[in-house]
Enzyme design. Sequence first.
Site, PDB file in Angstrom:
ATOM      1  NE  ARG A 138      -3.984  -2.173   2.384  1.00  6.27           N
ATOM      2  CZ  ARG A 138      -3.626  -2.872   3.303  1.00  6.27           C
ATOM      3  NH1 ARG A 138      -2.788  -2.980   4.285  1.00  6.27           N
ATOM      4  NH2 ARG A 138      -4.454  -4.035   3.425  1.00  6.27           N
TER       5      ARG A 138
ATOM      6  CE  LYS B 179      -2.777  12.541 -15.481  1.00  5.17           C
ATOM      7  NZ  LYS B 179      -3.346  12.792 -16.662  1.00  5.17           N
TER       8      LYS B 179
ATOM      9  CD  GLU C  53       3.824  15.014 -23.507  1.00  3.08           C
ATOM     10  OE1 GLU C  53       3.440  15.981 -22.944  1.00  3.08           O
ATOM     11  OE2 GLU C  53       3.477  13.812 -23.674  1.00  3.08           O
TER      12      GLU C  53
ATOM     13  CE  LYS D  34       2.654  16.621 -15.378  1.00  2.00           C
ATOM     14  NZ  LYS D  34       2.955  15.401 -16.299  1.00  2.00           N
TER      15      LYS D  34
ATOM     16  CD  GLU E 173      -6.385  14.251 -15.851  1.00  2.04           C
ATOM     17  OE1 GLU E 173      -5.305  13.662 -15.415  1.00  2.04           O
ATOM     18  OE2 GLU E 173      -7.012  14.045 -16.858  1.00  2.04           O
TER      19      GLU E 173
ATOM     20  NE  ARG F  81      -2.260  15.681 -13.556  1.00  2.00           N
ATOM     21  CZ  ARG F  81      -1.517  15.133 -12.493  1.00  2.00           C
ATOM     22  NH1 ARG F  81      -1.926  15.541 -11.474  1.00  2.00           N
ATOM     23  NH2 ARG F  81      -0.535  14.450 -13.077  1.00  2.00           N
TER      24      ARG F  81
ATOM     25  CG  ASN G 224      -4.294  14.256 -20.815  1.00  2.00           C
ATOM     26  OD1 ASN G 224      -3.258  14.071 -20.763  1.00  2.00           O
ATOM     27  ND2 ASN G 224      -5.103  14.276 -19.795  1.00  2.00           N
TER      28      ASN G 224
ATOM     29  CG  HIS H  96      -1.650  13.905 -24.261  1.00  2.00           C
ATOM     30  ND1 HIS H  96      -1.138  14.758 -24.668  1.00  2.00           N
ATOM     31  CD2 HIS H  96      -0.563  12.936 -23.451  1.00  2.00           C
ATOM     32  CE1 HIS H  96       0.036  14.700 -23.998  1.00  2.00           C
ATOM     33  NE2 HIS H  96       0.289  13.891 -23.622  1.00  2.00           N
TER      34      HIS H  96
ATOM     35  CG  HIS I 131      -3.766   8.481 -25.059  1.00  2.00           C
ATOM     36  ND1 HIS I 131      -4.251   8.923 -23.747  1.00  2.00           N
ATOM     37  CD2 HIS I 131      -2.274   8.830 -24.872  1.00  2.00           C
ATOM     38  CE1 HIS I 131      -3.388   9.346 -23.093  1.00  2.00           C
ATOM     39  NE2 HIS I 131      -2.258   9.188 -23.634  1.00  2.00           N
TER      40      HIS I 131
ATOM     41  CG  HIS J  81       3.468   9.334 -25.039  1.00  2.00           C
ATOM     42  ND1 HIS J  81       1.940   9.215 -24.974  1.00  2.00           N
ATOM     43  CD2 HIS J  81       3.625  10.454 -24.278  1.00  2.00           C
ATOM     44  CE1 HIS J  81       1.498  10.049 -24.420  1.00  2.00           C
ATOM     45  NE2 HIS J  81       2.403  10.857 -23.890  1.00  2.00           N
TER      46      HIS J  81
END
Lengths: 373, 373
Positions: free
Chosen positions: B134, B156, B198, B240, B250, B254, B258, B261, B265, B278
């Site tokens: 955890r 993330k 990016e 960022k 997010e 936030r 993206n 993206h 994606h 990517h």
Amino acid sequence: MSSAVAAPASHSVPAIRVPIALEERSYDILIGSTLLDDAASWQDLPRAAAALIVSNETVAPLYLERLRQRLASQYARVDSVILPDGEQHKDWDSLNRIVDHLLARAADRKTVLFALGGGVIGDMTGFAAAIYMRGVPFVQVPTTLLAQVDSSVGGKTAINHPRGKNMIGAFYQPARVIADMDTLDTLPPRELVAGLAEVIKYGPIADAAFLDWIETNLDALLARDKSALAHAVKRSCEIKAWVVGQDERETGLRAILNFGHTFGHAIETGLGYGEWLHGEAVGCGMVLASDLSVRLGLMPPEFLTRMRGLIQRAGLPVRAPRLGVERYLELMRVDKKNEGGEIRFVVIEALGRAGMRGAPDTLVAEVLNAHCD
Amino acid sequence: MSSAVAAPASHSVPAIRVPIALEERSYDILIGSTLLDDAASWQDLPRAAAALIVSNETVAPLYLERLRQRLASQYARVDSVILPDGEQHKDWDSLNRIVDHLLARAADRKTVLFALGGGVIGDMTGFAAAIYMRGVPFVQVPTTLLAQVDSSVGGKTAINHPRGKNMIGAFYQPARVIADMDTLDTLPPRELVAGLAEVIKYGPIADAAFLDWIETNLDALLARDKSALAHAVKRSCEIKAWVVGQDERETGLRAILNFGHTFGHAIETGLGYGEWLHGEAVGCGMVLASDLSVRLGLMPPEFLTRMRGLIQRAGLPVRAPRLGVERYLELMRVDKKNEGGEIRFVVIEALGRAGMRGAPDTLVAEVLNAHCD
């Protein structure tokens, strides 16, 4: 389904709300009877287009349709995933079934998960909610005493690994816990007794008066008196909430909730998950941890006698399986509480107060030899 | 290894510290050259008996031994797990290899994980750190421009699923990010260019002056001028950090990170992970998202011309693969940003300001038809 709904008035108890204060992760535990059919308990849940109920093959035939109907008025789509029953299925495969279902339906990240079942379903559903799209809301609907008093409170979610219990998981809080005492009507006696182990635990670690209350009311609890059960669940949740509120991520105090669990987890892992119930292992583990507290000079010998007597009277095992001292030590060395190789135990320092202590292997071996069959 | 260490003084840049303020999860990003050999950058890391370095087959031969020696003075045991390289290995199997290694060594929950590699290693190591017992601490040592400007900032973590990218993960912050510009010396040109996508992104979404700076300094960046690279990494991380600081999980703002993206994606998933990098998919995705911003009437046609020109000059693809409009729409419908079935896009509302908009399928189809090969 309404014909199966209303419990006789004499058996119903008024709903109790236990608020859990964790800043923006705060939530309520609702405890009472007929809650599955009480619209008020289900108001103001997180809004979403879809809900997913996760349950198991034992619980689903009993309560799935009632929960589905309860949710149908709030969510445009209510799906379900039914997993096999048992601790041995708290694994990657079951977790993947939940995640795969969500992805197959293109479930968005407002989708609300409902855990309908015992601690295994709650832990897995909570972990799936924690990691699906990095977090979706979930609601606990615990249907076992164990889940109601313990695993639905505190935000611990996890799956097991062949090398250790609850080794993979996250701290993730539910949006609500709805504990309906009526669901305990269908609980097998062995599971009711297993749940009592976690109730008993709260006495020695935090509340000497509650230990007295349990001793006085044990017969009522075993007879499933709903008023006694609701009080036991409420007091257990309150104590756990107090502990978790001070130490959400288990950096210190929270570890006392694991009284009996270091020995207990070793028993479960050593026998293979599913052989003993978690509560049975914890019950027996508390006998060993009580003896360790005595042997460390923290408690008088009468404490061990009292704890063993209560645990035995509840119908829980007080003799540990013969796995061999070396195997026990090996199993306990992977416990999450350990640091740098030393095995650490939750011990009782005074009635109602627990602490963490390391113990030499030789002393642990004495305890094991005294209580193993 | 010291012979391979010192960069010529003319190429070294002073270390820059970018603090990320997230209350008890705050941490520093260190940006500079020769950091792998600079003891000061590695002081005051979380204490533990053991550290585990996670890297891949490409990066490990270059930097693993230097990192291992750097950590040997602080941790009694320094192990490593070397995974296969590539986005297609960002999956359950790789995650399990990290977790299995930790459990096989009975690693306790103070064990510190070090992610040595690009975004894939960082995302997987961070997710493993988030769920092992955890949560254990982890440190990012990003060795690609993409990871330095983007995936090592913001907490993330994730793995991919055959049905979608980054679908399983957690928000989990590192204890530190150490971005050594010298590690970019060994980066293949294609990956350097992918990282620039990016960097370029931060201009239109948040800082019109930075977009000007990138256009002026693109040749220096492509020539790996360390001072230019360090400034690009610093400004990207600052932007960022500013966005993430306002919206860690997010829920709103936030999402502007993206930009490009949603289309990107879909390209990655549609072609199969690992076909396009990517950053390449994001570069091309920004062309499409810029066109969508124009077609929605938010930006003048010159904006598309400018963005496409810069992206092309950087060496990034500006034509999307022909997957078919229906397939694109299907892939974009499982995006995490969607709610209730509508596809939502990050669009530019003014130079330096982005927002979220839903767009009708017909308009999205026009964009796809205009830019697909």
